[in-house]
Design an enzyme around this catalytic site. Structure first.
Site, PDB file in Angstrom:
ATOM      1  N   HIS A  49       0.976  -1.185  -0.020  1.00  0.00           N
ATOM      2  CA  HIS A  49      -0.062  -0.043   0.084  1.00  0.00           C
ATOM      3  C   HIS A  49       0.861   1.278  -0.052  1.00  0.00           C
ATOM      4  O   HIS A  49       2.085   1.160   0.381  1.00  0.00           O
ATOM      5  CB  HIS A  49      -0.794   0.017   1.220  1.00  0.00           C
TER       6      HIS A  49
ATOM      7  N   ASN B 168     -10.363  12.624   1.210  1.00  0.00           N
ATOM      8  CA  ASN B 168      -9.115  13.305   1.000  1.00  0.00           C
ATOM      9  C   ASN B 168      -9.049  14.627   1.612  1.00  0.00           C
ATOM     10  O   ASN B 168      -9.915  14.982   2.305  1.00  0.00           O
ATOM     11  CB  ASN B 168      -9.133  13.446  -0.753  1.00  0.00           C
TER      12      ASN B 168
ATOM     13  N   TYR C 147     -12.531  -0.780  -2.805  1.00  0.00           N
ATOM     14  CA  TYR C 147     -11.791  -0.581  -1.362  1.00  0.00           C
ATOM     15  C   TYR C 147     -11.691  -1.935  -0.447  1.00  0.00           C
ATOM     16  O   TYR C 147     -10.556  -2.562  -0.216  1.00  0.00           O
ATOM     17  CB  TYR C 147     -12.492   0.381  -0.557  1.00  0.00           C
TER      18      TYR C 147
END
Length: 488
Positions: A55, A128, A342
């Site tokens: 990741h 975000n 996700y």
């Protein structure tokens, strides 16, 4: 005879109906947002050990969310049950496009993912530091990310790839303007805002739905780096944001964010969309605050560093599909894609039973029929590993959230709105709000990248700036000429 434990997802979220998939009408096609169906099938498909992927680089910390204002008229979620109620949280910040060894100060959006360990399961607000994104349809996400990574031939980052994509996707201009402004290089994670970005929904005890956008405003004040300082800091201390967050919490300087929400009924959004021409569920657009003011909800504070980075930050796996009773989704196409992608990425990256890891596990009891696969330490013991079929009519709706039916309209098809939708007014409005110095910084930051791109791509991108505001295009052209790039 004792009652069997209540059925839940692996994140502890109640499931009322384990017999019927979510469909468009009694005979219609199934919906991708049926996360319970997707999770069951995905877990079943991965009951043998898969590979995993690394990741992106990030930082994380634990904290608490405290309700400061009553929003029970909007949501029945128990974490909002009373002013003063506290819920344990975990937050992970990250750069988006860089590798794990990249610099924290690179020009890039920042991930801002918040997990709320509620008594009804985990709620993951995965957003975000910007209220919009580059694209509006998830089918373009792999293509977009490929342009942000390394060129397959040179293994170098390529401005040509980036602007080739952006210049052919005018909806990206809003986010591109933010990215190349001063906010494209935040000075650490404590000094930036967070946004859920997508449109979500809330449902109250009467089954009434409203649509919402989540905002997290830093109490530390916005602080950004100019382009030169961002590059310098990347060389001096590539882990600057990680160091700043970890050290601040260690000193007892706990960062805080005010959590607010914009709220609109379906009717209000329909009226606003008809008036403006914008799709209220389009991730490349914002809801103006003059039309949809902020409603304060609570306070988020980070007050505890992880003990082990790999176990608690690198293995943290969020999913916007994790919503608790009193919350729901929306027709936002990007959100619909993320509801699948996700969790699927976590199954590949961390493993089939990633939800049993301490940082991912709910703090409430959970019961399901998932078994085996890699890391099966939350194995359910000798408990029954299947759900019997209930008698007809003896089940609730959806995932037990009490959410009203979502009306669908129109025929199934692939719809391209490019050339007919307004992708320029909102970035133009943002540009006009910038102070003179920030406009100059925007021009120079863009020119620093555009000076390297092919002429045809450059002209396409300059055309988008012109449509947003003629002064926008003139400023970028002047900055390009100062770098020796001749433009018409």
């Amino acid at each position: 005879m004792s009652q069997p434990p209540r059925h839940t997802t692996a994140s502890g979220i109640p499931v009322e109906d384990d017999q019927n998939s979510l469909s468009a009408g009694p005979r219609g096609p199934l919906l991708l947002q049926d996360f319970h169906l997707i999770e069951k099938l995905q877990h079943f498909n991965r009951e043998r050990i898969p590979e995993r992927v690394v990741h992106a680089k990030g930082s994380g910390a634990y904290g608490a969310f405290t309700v400061t204002h009553d929003i029970r008229h909007f949501s029945k979620a128990k974490l909002f049950a009373a002013v003063g109620k506290r819920t344990e949280t975990f937050v992970r910040f990250s750069t988006v496009g860089g590798e794990r060894g990249s610099a924290d100060s690179e020009r890039d959006p920042r991930g801002f993912a918040v997990r709320f360990y509620t008594e009804e399961g985990n709620w993951d607000l995965v957003g975000n530091n910007t209220p919009v994104f580059f694209i509006k349809d998830p089918i373009k996400f792999p293509d977009f990310i490929h342009t942000q990574k390394r060129c397959p031939r040179s293994n170098l980052k390529s401005a040509n790839m980036m602007f080739d994509f952006w210049s052919q996707a005018p909806e990206s201009l809003h986010q591109v303007t933010i990215l190349f402004s001063d906010r494209g290089t935040p000075d650490g994670y404590r000094h930036m805002d967070g946004f859920g970005s997508h449109t979500f929904s809330l449902v109250n005890a009467d089954g009434e739905r409203v649509y919402v956008k989540w905002h997290l405003k830093t109490r530390q004040g916005i602080r950004n780096l100019d382009a030169a300082d961002a590059v310098r800091l990347g060389g001096i201390d590539p882990d600057s944001a990680q160091r700043d967050l970890f050290d601040a919490i260690g000193r007892g300087e706990f960062p805080q964010w005010d959590v607010s929400v914009q709220v609109a009924s379906e009717e209000q959004l329909a009226d606003w969309g008809a008036r403006t021409g914008w799709n209220p569920f389009d991730l490349t657009k914002v809801w103006p605050h003059r039309d949809f003011p902020l409603h304060p909800v609570g306070l988020l504070e980070l007050n505890r560093n992880p003990v082990n980075y790999h176990a608690e930050v690198e293995q943290a796996a969020f999913s916007p599909a994790n919503v608790v009773p009193g919350m729901g989704y929306s027709p936002d196409k990007m959100l619909q894609g993320r509801l699948f992608s996700y969790h699927d990425a976590a199954l590949y990256r961390v493993g089939t039973n990633h939800q049993h890891l301490p940082v991912n596990s709910p703090r409430c009891p959970f019961h399901n029929q998932q078994r085996d696969g890699a890391m099966a330490f939350g194995h359910g013991g000798a408990a029954q590993n299947y759900a019997a079929v209930n008698p007809a009519g003896q089940h609730g709706g959806g995932m037990g959230h009490g959410e009203p039916e979502l009306a669908l309209a129109g025929g199934a098809g692939r719809f391209d709105g490019r050339g007919t939708e307004d992708d320029y007014t909102q970035p133009g409005n943002l540009f006009r709000l910038l102070p003179a110095q920030e406009k100059d910084n925007l021009f120079n930051n863009l020119a620093g990248a555009l000076v390297h791109v092919d002429e045809s791509i450059l002209q396409r991108q300059l055309g988008h700036f012109d449509k947003a505001d003629p002064a926008y295009g003139r400023g970028v052209r002047a900055a390009l000429k100062a770098r020796g790039r001749n433009v018409d």
